[in-house]
Motif scaffolding. Structure first.
Motif, mmCIF file in Angstrom:
data_model
loop_
_atom_site.group_PDB
_atom_site.id
_atom_site.type_symbol
_atom_site.label_atom_id
_atom_site.label_comp_id
_atom_site.label_asym_id
_atom_site.label_seq_id
_atom_site.Cartn_x
_atom_site.Cartn_y
_atom_site.Cartn_z
ATOM 1 N N SER A 26 62.800 -38.550 -3.045
ATOM 2 C CA SER A 26 62.099 -37.609 -2.170
ATOM 3 C C SER A 26 63.068 -36.797 -1.316
ATOM 4 C CB SER A 26 61.125 -38.358 -1.265
ATOM 5 O OG SER A 26 60.158 -39.024 -2.031
ATOM 6 N N ALA A 27 64.306 -37.227 -1.237
ATOM 7 C CA ALA A 27 65.311 -36.540 -0.426
ATOM 8 C C ALA A 27 65.974 -35.380 -1.174
ATOM 9 C CB ALA A 27 66.378 -37.532 0.032
ATOM 10 N N VAL A 28 65.626 -35.161 -2.427
ATOM 11 C CA VAL A 28 66.288 -34.103 -3.215
ATOM 12 C C VAL A 28 66.159 -32.744 -2.534
ATOM 13 C CG1 VAL A 28 66.239 -32.800 -5.392
ATOM 14 C CG2 VAL A 28 66.172 -35.297 -5.438
ATOM 15 N N MET A 29 64.957 -32.360 -2.130
ATOM 16 C CA MET A 29 64.784 -31.023 -1.533
ATOM 17 C C MET A 29 65.546 -30.863 -0.217
ATOM 18 S SD MET A 29 60.918 -29.986 -2.682
ATOM 19 C CE MET A 29 60.905 -28.526 -1.684
ATOM 20 N N PRO A 30 65.459 -31.808 0.724
ATOM 21 C CA PRO A 30 66.260 -31.645 1.933
ATOM 22 C C PRO A 30 67.770 -31.615 1.652
ATOM 23 C CG PRO A 30 64.642 -33.398 2.240
ATOM 24 C CD PRO A 30 64.551 -32.939 0.815
ATOM 25 N N LEU A 31 68.201 -32.362 0.643
ATOM 26 C CA LEU A 31 69.628 -32.359 0.292
ATOM 27 C C LEU A 31 70.041 -31.028 -0.338
ATOM 28 C CD1 LEU A 31 70.061 -36.013 -1.013
ATOM 29 C CD2 LEU A 31 70.898 -35.059 1.145
ATOM 30 N N LEU A 32 69.180 -30.453 -1.154
ATOM 31 C CA LEU A 32 69.468 -29.126 -1.711
ATOM 32 C C LEU A 32 69.587 -28.090 -0.597
ATOM 33 C CD1 LEU A 32 67.110 -29.094 -4.827
ATOM 34 C CD2 LEU A 32 69.614 -28.857 -4.874
ATOM 35 N N PHE A 33 68.674 -28.152 0.349
ATOM 36 C CA PHE A 33 68.705 -27.215 1.471
ATOM 37 C C PHE A 33 69.993 -27.395 2.278
ATOM 38 C CE2 PHE A 33 67.253 -25.470 5.596
ATOM 39 C CZ PHE A 33 66.901 -24.217 5.157
ATOM 40 N N LEU A 34 70.378 -28.630 2.520
ATOM 41 C CA LEU A 34 71.619 -28.927 3.223
ATOM 42 C C LEU A 34 72.822 -28.407 2.434
ATOM 43 C CD1 LEU A 34 73.135 -30.455 5.530
ATOM 44 C CD2 LEU A 34 73.094 -32.469 4.023
ATOM 45 N N ALA A 35 72.806 -28.611 1.125
ATOM 46 C CA ALA A 35 73.933 -28.226 0.271
ATOM 47 C C ALA A 35 74.179 -26.724 0.261
ATOM 48 C CB ALA A 35 73.702 -28.724 -1.153
ATOM 49 N N GLN A 36 73.140 -25.937 0.398
ATOM 50 C CA GLN A 36 73.341 -24.482 0.333
ATOM 51 C C GLN A 36 73.464 -23.843 1.713
ATOM 52 O OE1 GLN A 36 70.167 -22.703 -1.895
ATOM 53 N NE2 GLN A 36 68.900 -22.436 -0.105
ATOM 54 N N ARG A 37 73.414 -24.640 2.753
ATOM 55 C CA ARG A 37 73.435 -24.101 4.113
ATOM 56 C C ARG A 37 74.673 -23.244 4.392
ATOM 57 N NH1 ARG A 37 72.768 -28.341 8.731
ATOM 58 N NH2 ARG A 37 74.873 -28.901 8.086
ATOM 59 N N ASP A 38 75.836 -23.677 3.982
ATOM 60 C CA ASP A 38 77.061 -22.939 4.300
ATOM 61 C C ASP A 38 77.298 -21.731 3.409
ATOM 62 O OD1 ASP A 38 77.665 -24.693 6.366
ATOM 63 O OD2 ASP A 38 78.887 -25.985 5.085
ATOM 64 N N SER A 39 77.040 -21.883 2.115
ATOM 65 C CA SER A 39 77.406 -20.818 1.180
ATOM 66 C C SER A 39 76.224 -19.996 0.677
ATOM 67 C CB SER A 39 78.139 -21.419 -0.025
ATOM 68 O OG SER A 39 77.297 -22.328 -0.702
ATOM 69 N N GLY A 40 75.007 -20.442 0.957
ATOM 70 C CA GLY A 40 73.829 -19.710 0.524
ATOM 71 C C GLY A 40 73.415 -20.003 -0.910
ATOM 72 N N TYR A 41 74.112 -20.902 -1.562
ATOM 73 C CA TYR A 41 73.741 -21.323 -2.914
ATOM 74 C C TYR A 41 74.230 -22.749 -3.138
ATOM 75 C CZ TYR A 41 78.492 -20.751 -4.779
ATOM 76 O OH TYR A 41 79.826 -20.889 -5.024
ATOM 77 N N VAL A 42 73.735 -23.366 -4.205
ATOM 78 C CA VAL A 42 74.096 -24.742 -4.521
ATOM 79 C C VAL A 42 75.064 -24.732 -5.704
ATOM 80 C CG1 VAL A 42 73.232 -27.024 -5.190
ATOM 81 C CG2 VAL A 42 71.834 -25.540 -3.737
ATOM 82 N N PRO A 43 76.334 -25.032 -5.453
ATOM 83 C CA PRO A 43 77.297 -25.084 -6.560
ATOM 84 C C PRO A 43 76.916 -26.172 -7.580
ATOM 85 C CG PRO A 43 78.420 -25.080 -4.429
ATOM 86 C CD PRO A 43 76.952 -25.278 -4.164
ATOM 87 N N VAL A 44 77.284 -25.988 -8.823
ATOM 88 C CA VAL A 44 76.924 -26.906 -9.905
ATOM 89 C C VAL A 44 77.360 -28.341 -9.592
ATOM 90 C CG1 VAL A 44 77.308 -27.455 -12.342
ATOM 91 C CG2 VAL A 44 76.939 -25.101 -11.642
ATOM 92 N N GLN A 45 78.558 -28.529 -9.059
ATOM 93 C CA GLN A 45 79.045 -29.879 -8.759
ATOM 94 C C GLN A 45 78.130 -30.591 -7.776
ATOM 95 O OE1 GLN A 45 81.312 -32.049 -9.889
ATOM 96 N NE2 GLN A 45 80.588 -33.474 -8.327
ATOM 97 N N THR A 46 77.501 -29.837 -6.904
ATOM 98 C CA THR A 46 76.634 -30.434 -5.895
ATOM 99 C C THR A 46 75.402 -31.071 -6.527
ATOM 100 O OG1 THR A 46 77.438 -28.779 -4.348
ATOM 101 C CG2 THR A 46 75.492 -29.986 -3.689
ATOM 102 N N LEU A 47 74.953 -30.560 -7.668
ATOM 103 C CA LEU A 47 73.823 -31.188 -8.369
ATOM 104 C C LEU A 47 74.172 -32.627 -8.728
ATOM 105 C CD1 LEU A 47 72.720 -28.300 -10.760
ATOM 106 C CD2 LEU A 47 71.787 -28.890 -8.514
#
Length: 171
Positions: A26-47
């Protein structure tokens, strides 16, 4: 080595604490939002990092990311102007509005302004059909909704953001 966890250990622990241990997925969405906070996108490695933290597959993380207009796989402008062009909004003029906003910014849909600040995207259903044309503005870790728009009001918002950024750089 989990770069996301190393960078945001305290925040991630706080996010995971909201869910029972068997419900970490259930934490996937909040973690995705956190991951893109600095750069505005989610880099592949972050997945991979999010999959490791939550115990779900990378494919599941990618499918969640791909479903929502809140998450992005590619870099863009500091701010994303996402204009709903779903049928109800289109019937209220959103496609023409999208075109006019792009013309005013000197770009086409999907492109980024020369100053790197704004990317305009057409998206589906932002849940404000009765107040179209409308857009959501994503940037600096925030999401704001603007309803009952016209090009003049939208360009005032853009100008205010540009002025704020200029002030920020001058400070």
């Amino acid at each position: 080595m989990n770069k996301l966890y190393n960078k945001y250990e305290k925040e991630i622990q706080g996010i995971l604490a909201r869910y029972p241990s068997e419900g970490k997925r259930s934490a996937v969405m909040p973690l995705l939002f956190l991951a893109q906070r600095d750069s505005g996108y989610v880099p592949v490695q972050t997945l991979t990092d999010i999959a490791e933290i939550t115990g779900v597959s990378e494919t599941d993380v990618a499918s969640i990311m791909g479903f929502y207009t809140l998450f992005h796989a590619e870099p863009a402008g500091r701010y994303r102007i996402q204009i709903c062009t779903d049928l109800p909004c289109a019937l209220r003029g959103s496609e023409s509005y999208l075109e006019q906003v792009c013309d005013q910014l000197g770009i086409k849909e999907g492109e980024t302004t020369v100053d790197g600040l704004f990317t305009v995207e057409a998206v589906k259903c932002l849940a404000a059909c009765h107040r179209a044309p409308m857009f959501q503005l994503q940037g600096d870790g925030e999401i704001k909704y603007y309803e009952d728009q016209n090009v003049e009001i939208t360009m005032q918002i853009v100008d205010e953001i540009r002025q704020a950024v200029a002030t920020e750089k001058g400070a």
